[in-house]
Design a protein around this motif. Structure first.
Motif, PDB file in Angstrom:
ATOM      1  N   LYS A   1     -20.585  30.839  -6.239  1.00 40.75           N
ATOM      2  CA  LYS A   1     -19.628  30.288  -5.240  1.00 40.75           C
ATOM      3  C   LYS A   1     -18.985  31.410  -4.425  1.00 40.75           C
ATOM      4  O   LYS A   1     -18.525  31.189  -3.315  1.00 40.75           O
ATOM      5  CB  LYS A   1     -18.550  29.457  -5.954  1.00 40.75           C
ATOM      6  CG  LYS A   1     -19.083  28.111  -6.445  1.00 40.75           C
ATOM      7  CD  LYS A   1     -18.172  27.462  -7.448  1.00 40.75           C
ATOM      8  CE  LYS A   1     -16.849  27.041  -6.841  1.00 40.75           C
ATOM      9  NZ  LYS A   1     -15.969  26.453  -7.885  1.00 40.75           N
ATOM     10  N   GLY A   2     -18.964  32.625  -4.991  1.00 41.78           N
ATOM     11  CA  GLY A   2     -18.335  33.740  -4.265  1.00 41.78           C
ATOM     12  C   GLY A   2     -19.267  34.327  -3.218  1.00 41.78           C
ATOM     13  O   GLY A   2     -18.917  35.230  -2.483  1.00 41.78           O
ATOM     14  N   GLY A   3     -20.500  33.810  -3.179  1.00 39.12           N
ATOM     15  CA  GLY A   3     -21.438  34.334  -2.161  1.00 39.12           C
ATOM     16  C   GLY A   3     -21.695  35.810  -2.407  1.00 39.12           C
ATOM     17  O   GLY A   3     -21.662  36.294  -3.544  1.00 39.12           O
TER      18      GLY A   3
ATOM     19  N   ALA B   1     -10.808  39.863  -2.681  1.00 34.91           N
ATOM     20  CA  ALA B   1     -10.558  38.486  -2.258  1.00 34.91           C
ATOM     21  C   ALA B   1     -10.254  38.458  -0.765  1.00 34.91           C
ATOM     22  O   ALA B   1      -9.478  39.290  -0.259  1.00 34.91           O
ATOM     23  CB  ALA B   1      -9.370  37.901  -3.024  1.00 34.91           C
ATOM     24  N   TYR B   2     -10.847  37.519  -0.083  1.00 38.10           N
ATOM     25  CA  TYR B   2     -10.510  37.303   1.323  1.00 38.10           C
ATOM     26  C   TYR B   2      -9.352  36.314   1.346  1.00 38.10           C
ATOM     27  O   TYR B   2      -9.498  35.139   1.683  1.00 38.10           O
ATOM     28  CB  TYR B   2     -11.736  36.749   2.075  1.00 38.10           C
ATOM     29  CG  TYR B   2     -11.566  36.750   3.578  1.00 38.10           C
ATOM     30  CD1 TYR B   2     -11.212  35.591   4.251  1.00 38.10           C
ATOM     31  CD2 TYR B   2     -11.765  37.913   4.323  1.00 38.10           C
ATOM     32  CE1 TYR B   2     -11.049  35.589   5.627  1.00 38.10           C
ATOM     33  CE2 TYR B   2     -11.609  37.921   5.695  1.00 38.10           C
ATOM     34  CZ  TYR B   2     -11.252  36.752   6.351  1.00 38.10           C
ATOM     35  OH  TYR B   2     -11.098  36.757   7.699  1.00 38.10           O
ATOM     36  N   ASP B   3      -8.184  36.823   0.905  1.00 33.72           N
ATOM     37  CA  ASP B   3      -7.018  35.943   0.756  1.00 33.72           C
ATOM     38  C   ASP B   3      -5.739  36.653   1.177  1.00 33.72           C
ATOM     39  O   ASP B   3      -5.640  37.876   1.091  1.00 33.72           O
ATOM     40  CB  ASP B   3      -6.914  35.470  -0.701  1.00 33.72           C
ATOM     41  CG  ASP B   3      -7.972  34.417  -0.995  1.00 33.72           C
ATOM     42  OD1 ASP B   3      -8.997  34.756  -1.617  1.00 33.72           O
ATOM     43  OD2 ASP B   3      -7.814  33.273  -0.509  1.00 33.72           O
ATOM     44  N   TRP B   4      -4.785  35.827   1.578  1.00 35.87           N
ATOM     45  CA  TRP B   4      -3.538  36.349   2.155  1.00 35.87           C
ATOM     46  C   TRP B   4      -2.698  37.080   1.109  1.00 35.87           C
ATOM     47  O   TRP B   4      -2.185  38.166   1.360  1.00 35.87           O
ATOM     48  CB  TRP B   4      -2.742  35.167   2.733  1.00 35.87           C
ATOM     49  CG  TRP B   4      -1.486  35.549   3.421  1.00 35.87           C
ATOM     50  CD1 TRP B   4      -1.330  35.922   4.727  1.00 35.87           C
ATOM     51  CD2 TRP B   4      -0.182  35.621   2.822  1.00 35.87           C
ATOM     52  NE1 TRP B   4      -0.013  36.230   4.990  1.00 35.87           N
ATOM     53  CE2 TRP B   4       0.718  36.044   3.837  1.00 35.87           C
ATOM     54  CE3 TRP B   4       0.314  35.378   1.536  1.00 35.87           C
ATOM     55  CZ2 TRP B   4       2.087  36.219   3.608  1.00 35.87           C
ATOM     56  CZ3 TRP B   4       1.680  35.554   1.315  1.00 35.87           C
ATOM     57  CH2 TRP B   4       2.541  35.966   2.345  1.00 35.87           C
TER      58      TRP B   4
HETATM   59  N1  HBI Z   1     -12.422  32.136   0.642  1.00 33.31           N
HETATM   60  N2  HBI Z   1     -10.160  31.883   0.088  1.00 33.31           N
HETATM   61  C1  HBI Z   1     -11.311  32.585   0.021  1.00 33.31           C
HETATM   62  N3  HBI Z   1     -11.317  33.739  -0.678  1.00 33.31           N
HETATM   63  C2  HBI Z   1     -12.443  34.505  -0.786  1.00 33.31           C
HETATM   64  O1  HBI Z   1     -12.435  35.560  -1.453  1.00 33.31           O
HETATM   65  C3  HBI Z   1     -13.641  34.052  -0.147  1.00 33.31           C
HETATM   66  C4  HBI Z   1     -13.588  32.848   0.564  1.00 33.31           C
HETATM   67  N4  HBI Z   1     -14.691  32.378   1.150  1.00 33.31           N
HETATM   68  C5  HBI Z   1     -15.995  33.048   1.055  1.00 33.31           C
HETATM   69  C6  HBI Z   1     -15.932  34.303   0.285  1.00 33.31           C
HETATM   70  N5  HBI Z   1     -14.798  34.768  -0.241  1.00 33.31           N
HETATM   71  C7  HBI Z   1     -17.193  35.064   0.028  1.00 33.31           C
HETATM   72  O2  HBI Z   1     -18.322  34.220   0.079  1.00 33.31           O
HETATM   73  C8  HBI Z   1     -17.396  36.183   0.998  1.00 33.31           C
HETATM   74  O3  HBI Z   1     -18.227  37.105   0.347  1.00 33.31           O
HETATM   75  C9  HBI Z   1     -18.068  35.778   2.227  1.00 33.31           C
END
Ligand code: HBI
Length: 364
Positions: A22-24, A112-115
């Motif tokens: 799910k984390g790609g 994490a791609y998070d705030w």
């Molecule tokens: N969305 N909220 C959130 N946090 C993440 O870390 C995140 C995401 N969407 C996709 C993602 N990470 C990964 O698939 C990235 O590698 C693209």
């Protein structure tokens, strides 16, 4: 500071445990980087959601598993959406653990791609470094990343220059690329195999274009990846006949690379500013040339005519013509490019240099 052992805390993505898919791409990035940093002698504490699995052990690696509810993925939200924190959320729990441990470490690296972790950078004397894993998929993320760039420019890094161009940065972006363990990929000379496509099955990955190419060539496209968007997948199945696509599923790396190596080409069809394009590098590691839209990371990684071909975005005719000429590419070029630029060793060295520089910086 040269080659000083660093005590590092790495905090994983909250949208699924490592190994769930799910984390790609960021899952593979974390696992590869942990192995690379350990081979450079650094000590790692990895904080990740419960269920996370790392395919190796080391006395330099400690794993802390945190239970809690996944963060909603930004891919499933609108660009203008606010930050959502579900109840019993794993994200704040990951960071409470990181903050508890941080004063015994040299630095924290956030994946994490998070705030929340970005905002924490402003409030804590511990140095949090962020490897940004996507283009600007959310406005509030673009905003906080620009703020951190103003305050702590040396603590942000990106996979590619094109990805970084989505953001308003105060200084030139720090680009660290990506990298994967050479031992996991074997070079395959085979030239006339099938066509392949790999990635999360979701609209931003543009699978339908690659199926169109296979259909027009009267071939079956082999497709690897987690079916993240079932509706999108069945829409593709209904548009094309069953003969044009074979779902291979989301496989562990060793099985995936065995099958991928048999392909004569990987077709890559991003519809968004793909930050890097892990599957591109995995293909090259197996000697498989890549035909990709000249967009995002793939457009930066592929050297047109050397390790693959670049095609104007959405130009399906261009993909077909490139596929017909793919035998012009020497498969060994792809493996050589991988060994020089994208093994987890060279990736870990680039990250190590980023950390040393950032740790040396005293902000005025
Ligand atoms: N969305 N909220 C959130 N946090 C993440 O870390 C995140 C995401 N969407 C996709 C993602 N990470 C990964 O698939 C990235 O590698 C693209």
């Amino acid at each position: 500071m040269r080659n000083k052992q660093l005590k590092l805390i790495l905090v994983s993505t909250p949208i699924g445990y490592l190994g769930s898919g799910k984390g790609g791409g960021v899952e593979l990035t974390i696992i590869s980087l942990v192995k690379g940093l350990i081979s450079l002698g650094h000590k790692i504490i990895l904080i990740a959601p419960k269920g996370s699995k790392i395919p190796f052990e080391s006395e330099l690696l400690e794993i802390k598993l945190i239970d809690g509810i996944d963060q909603p993925s930004w891919q499933h939200q609108k660009r203008t959406d606010p930050v959502l924190i579900p109840s019993n959320s794993v994200l704040p729990k990951l960071w409470e653990t990181a903050i508890d441990l941080a004063n015994h470490s040299d630095a924290v690296i956030n994946f994490a791609y998070d705030w929340l972790p970005l905002w924490l950078t402003k409030t804590h004397e511990i140095k949090i470094f962020h490897l940004i894993s996507m283009g600007a998929e959310s406005l509030i993320m673009k905003e906080i990343i620009s703020q951190i760039s103003q305050l702590f420019p040396y603590q942000l890094a990106f996979h590619t220059k094109r990805q970084s161009e989505d953001y308003c940065l105060k200084t030139d972006p720090i680009i660290v690329g990506n990298g994967f363990d050479m031992e996991n990929y074997s070079f395959n000379e085979k030239k006339n195999g099938p066509l392949g496509w790999a990635g999360r099955i979701a609209p931003e990955k543009g699978l339908e274009d690659a199926v169109r190419v296979a259909k027009d060539l009267g071939e079956k496209l082999l497709v690897w990846g987690l079916i993240e968007d079932k509706e999108y997948a069945s829409k593709i199945e209904n548009t094309f006949t069953k003969e044009s696509i074979e779902w291979k599923g989301f496989l562990p790396t060793n099985e995936f690379q065995d099958q991928l190596g048999l392909c004569r080409a990987l077709i890559n069809t991003p519809k968004w500013n793909e930050a890097y394009g892990n599957v591109i590098v995995e293909a090259m590691a197996c000697g498989v040339p890549v035909i990709a839209y000249d967009l995002g990371g793939p457009g930066e990684l592929i050297e047109d005519g050397f390790n693959g071909f670049l095609v104007k975005p959405n130009d399906i005719e261009g993909l077909i013509n490139a596929t017909k000429s793919i035998s012009e590419i020497k498969r060994k070029n792809c493996r050589d490019w991988f060994e020089k630029k994208a093994t987890n060793k060279v990736f870990a060295q680039r990250v190590q240099n980023w950390l040393y520089k950032g740790l040396n910086k005293k902000y005025l």
